[in-house]
Design a protein around this motif. Structure first.
Motif, short mmCIF file in Angstrom:
data_model
loop_
_atom_site.label_atom_id
_atom_site.label_comp_id
_atom_site.label_asym_id
_atom_site.label_seq_id
_atom_site.Cartn_x
_atom_site.Cartn_y
_atom_site.Cartn_z
N GLU A 196 0.82 -1.22 0.00
CA GLU A 196 0.00 0.00 0.00
C GLU A 196 0.85 1.27 0.00
O GLU A 196 0.32 2.38 -0.04
N PRO A 200 6.43 9.59 -1.40
CA PRO A 200 5.76 10.88 -1.14
C PRO A 200 5.69 11.76 -2.38
O PRO A 200 4.88 12.68 -2.45
N ASN A 201 6.54 11.49 -3.36
CA ASN A 201 6.50 12.30 -4.58
C ASN A 201 5.39 11.88 -5.52
O ASN A 201 5.09 12.59 -6.48
N GLN A 208 -3.90 3.88 -0.90
CA GLN A 208 -2.44 4.00 -0.79
C GLN A 208 -2.04 4.99 0.31
O GLN A 208 -2.78 5.91 0.63
N ILE A 209 -0.84 4.79 0.82
CA ILE A 209 -0.31 5.58 1.93
C ILE A 209 1.11 5.98 1.54
O ILE A 209 1.86 5.17 1.01
N ARG A 210 1.47 7.22 1.81
CA ARG A 210 2.83 7.66 1.44
C ARG A 210 3.87 7.10 2.41
O ARG A 210 3.61 6.96 3.61
N ILE A 212 6.65 7.05 4.90
CA ILE A 212 7.19 7.94 5.92
C ILE A 212 8.51 7.39 6.45
O ILE A 212 9.49 8.10 6.64
N THR A 216 11.97 9.29 7.91
CA THR A 216 12.22 9.53 9.34
C THR A 216 13.47 8.75 9.76
O THR A 216 14.30 9.27 10.50
#
Lengths: 412, 412
Positions: A196, A200-201, A208-210, A212, A216
């Motif tokens: 999923e 981030p671009n 869907q999930i960006r 992270i 981090t």
């Protein structure tokens, strides 16, 4: 409670991990300018090529004298000394102070031959050109920094494994050590898994999930002295994850995988970590919250960590393991010093016995107290940590913290 | 004691300095990729362009259901639900859960239309293809992360002036904020004065000393979020220092001069700082040790600091003033949080009342205590700080610290 009983504490787990890494896994050495060495780690000791100070220096503005000429001097019975010249800064002292003679000297100036002490200017009077009155006696060595008082020639001034701070840079430069051998930054390969997850671009579609965690963890690795290597977003399939992990294993010094969230995705991660080399998985599950499903492995000398996919868990656990791991590969001593601030818990917090909790808190300054307010987010979403100033550790033996308890907050 | 009585404390001096800096002195704004924004400071708030999570998600592996269909379910009287399909990760849920229906879902999966809760897989049994038994009821919303539970659309998630840590990077990327406006790093011009000072790259002749302060202060400035600009080694002459200072004043956001050691060199520094603009010198002398001869000035909006030339004094005082100054120009709140570790004093230490002392200490870990051992170097040479782990502050009202007193050590 029972679910944590058979698990290692975070400290035991770290011991097991660090204990399984051979010395040969330490990173290589590179030579860099000392002025660029902030936060790097020395790979060899530094010895002093000459003493510091390199010559005896005055600590005050005044007159270089022979101490014995001032014995007994007082305002009512001054010692009269001939003024034979001035010590100029930055050049060798070009005069010799003889009996009953003195030379004007400035703070930091070089003590001339013959002199063995300095009379402060406020303890003298100029009576006529070429003569001073000394109103107070000085002892031999008084107001003088001796040659080698800080550092002697050949002294080991810095040990291998030293973290280079501002003052180490200053100390080395004072000795003319303008280049230095430091441990190469460990490359930390970071793999983010999950079908999923998108970059981030990219435009995230419904469902869907960006990503992270890649970012981090990269930030955390940089701050801990490592070099993050983003190894991409990997689908939750054994073959895809194995291939990407093997590449990181071959090229990087440490491998970190944030597992997909589902049980099957975590199972794939533990299988992959077990397949990369010997001895394989050392720890599977730790008695901490967040972070219970953490996996620690060493594969043919390369430490590997499987972190929970949840961004809060991933970042908290990485702080406990990735930092010490990087420092170990850099050749640093394991430090037990964690800077903290003291604060009072604002409310009661429960915790299971047998489990170590890391609770995100926000600090509030009231009239005369610092209050730590827990940030509750049952879901451990990323803004839980954005809202927090630090973490409170609740030790395994505690079943909670009462409001008003003074706790130590580890600042992020 | 009397020599400190008329002087400001370091905190009063800092207030006076920060209070004299107009808002227009804040640094400009630059736009950078979020992934490179670690330790930078936001120059404008960030608001959420969409909710987080962007859609309702399962917190467990299990089955998406209508909660009402599970009411009263138990191992002896299970609820029987038709299994109509599986929710795949990363794509929109393409089915609708109707009455007495369920869909297989993974942790993080999108809750399909019709469903309002998730039954954990361990609370179910697969009895035959296409049908499950639910052994435990769930409430509406159970095991579901609601859309917007972390962040709602339009919410201000980060304020201007926020220091960007790992989690802020993660939070912004989760929202698709891949570029960000941050405050430009303040340029800090650093001038080192003294006729005896030479560059560390040069061979020091007899009577000469290598420049330390430019480089220790550059390191401190970098760590505090500024951009150090080495302005060279300046002779102890008014015209030379004025010219170099004026150039730094014109081009940099902050000017720091480490004064030559002698009284006359310090007099030149205060004259130069007074001549650069209005209001000029604000503070001349502070009730601290080391650091009494510190000079604070603001000249036409540019904050300027004259530090003692002694490398220990320079670094300790810079930690007290240069850091807060950089944060102020970046638009950050003044923070009163200084991370520390607690330790016991190993011996008695005297201090003058009315004077704030910063005592370098080395930490030793004994069986169950952390001991702080003062590093005495009457000369405050650089290796005093190399040997130290941090500083103990002795407040102005104290006349010393007894052995065994628990103190807080500010780590370098």
């Amino acid at each position: 409670m029972p679910e944590f009983l058979h698990l290692l504490t975070s400290s035991e787990a770290l011991d097991r991990l660090l204990g399984a890494i051979p010395d040969s896994s330490r990173t290589g050495v590179e030579r860099i300018p000392t002025v660029e060495a902030l936060n790097r780690v020395l790979s060899e000791p530094v010895t002093a090529p000459h003493p510091l100070p390199p010559f005896a220096r005055s600590t005050h503005d005044g007159y270089a004298v022979r101490a014995e000429d001032t014995f007994g001097a007082s305002p009512s019975l001054p010692a009269y000394l001939k003024l034979i010249g001035e010590i100029h800064m930055g050049v060798p002292a070009d005069l010799v102070v003889g009996p009953n003679q003195s030379a004007l000297i400035h703070t930091g100036g070089m003590i001339p031959d013959g002199a063995d002490a300095v009379v402060m200017i406020e303890d003298t009077q100029m009576i006529r050109d070429g003569e001073i009155e000394v109103l107070k006696p000085v002892a031999v060595g008084q107001h003088v920094l001796m040659e080698g008082e800080d550092v002697k020639t050949g002294e080991t001034v810095l040990e291998a494994g030293t973290l280079i701070r501002a003052q180490e840079i200053g100390g080395m430069l004072a000795l003319g050590v303008t280049d230095v051998n430091v441990a190469c930054r460990p490359r930390v390969g970071i793999l983010s898994t999950g079908d999923e997850i998108v970059s981030p671009n990219e435009e995230a579609q419904v469902g869907q999930i960006r990503d992270i965690n890649t970012h981090t963890l990269s930030a955390l690795v940089s701050q801990a002295g490592g070099e993050p290597v983003a190894r991409g977003i990997i689908p939750d399939r054994y073959d895809a994850l194995y291939e990407a992990t093997e590449r990181a294993h071959a090229e990087d010094d440490i491998v970190v995988i944030t597992a997909g969230s589902s049980v099957s995705a975590r199972d794939i991660t533990v299988d992959v970590l077990g397949a990369c080399g010997e001895p394989g998985v050392l720890v599977h599950g730790i008695a901490i919250k967040p972070g219970k499903p953490t996996i620690l492995a060493v594969a043919d000398g390369v430490p590997m960590i499987g972190l929970p996919g949840n961004p809060v868990s991933a970042l908290v656990v990485a702080g406990l393991f990735v930092g010490p791991l990087i420092r170990s590969l850099l050749g640093m001593e394991r430090s037990t010093l964690v800077p903290k601030v003291s604060a009072q818990m604002s409310i009661n917090v429960a915790s299971e016995a047998g489990r170590e909790d890391y609770l995100p808190v926000r600090l509030h300054i009231t009239e005369d107290e610092l209050m730590a307010e827990p940030i509750f987010g049952r879901s451990n979403l990323i803004f839980t940590l954005v809202r927090a100033d630090g973490l409170v550790r609740i030790p395994p033996e505690a079943t909670g913290l009462s409001a008003g308890t003074v706790v130590e907050v580890r600042l992020f």
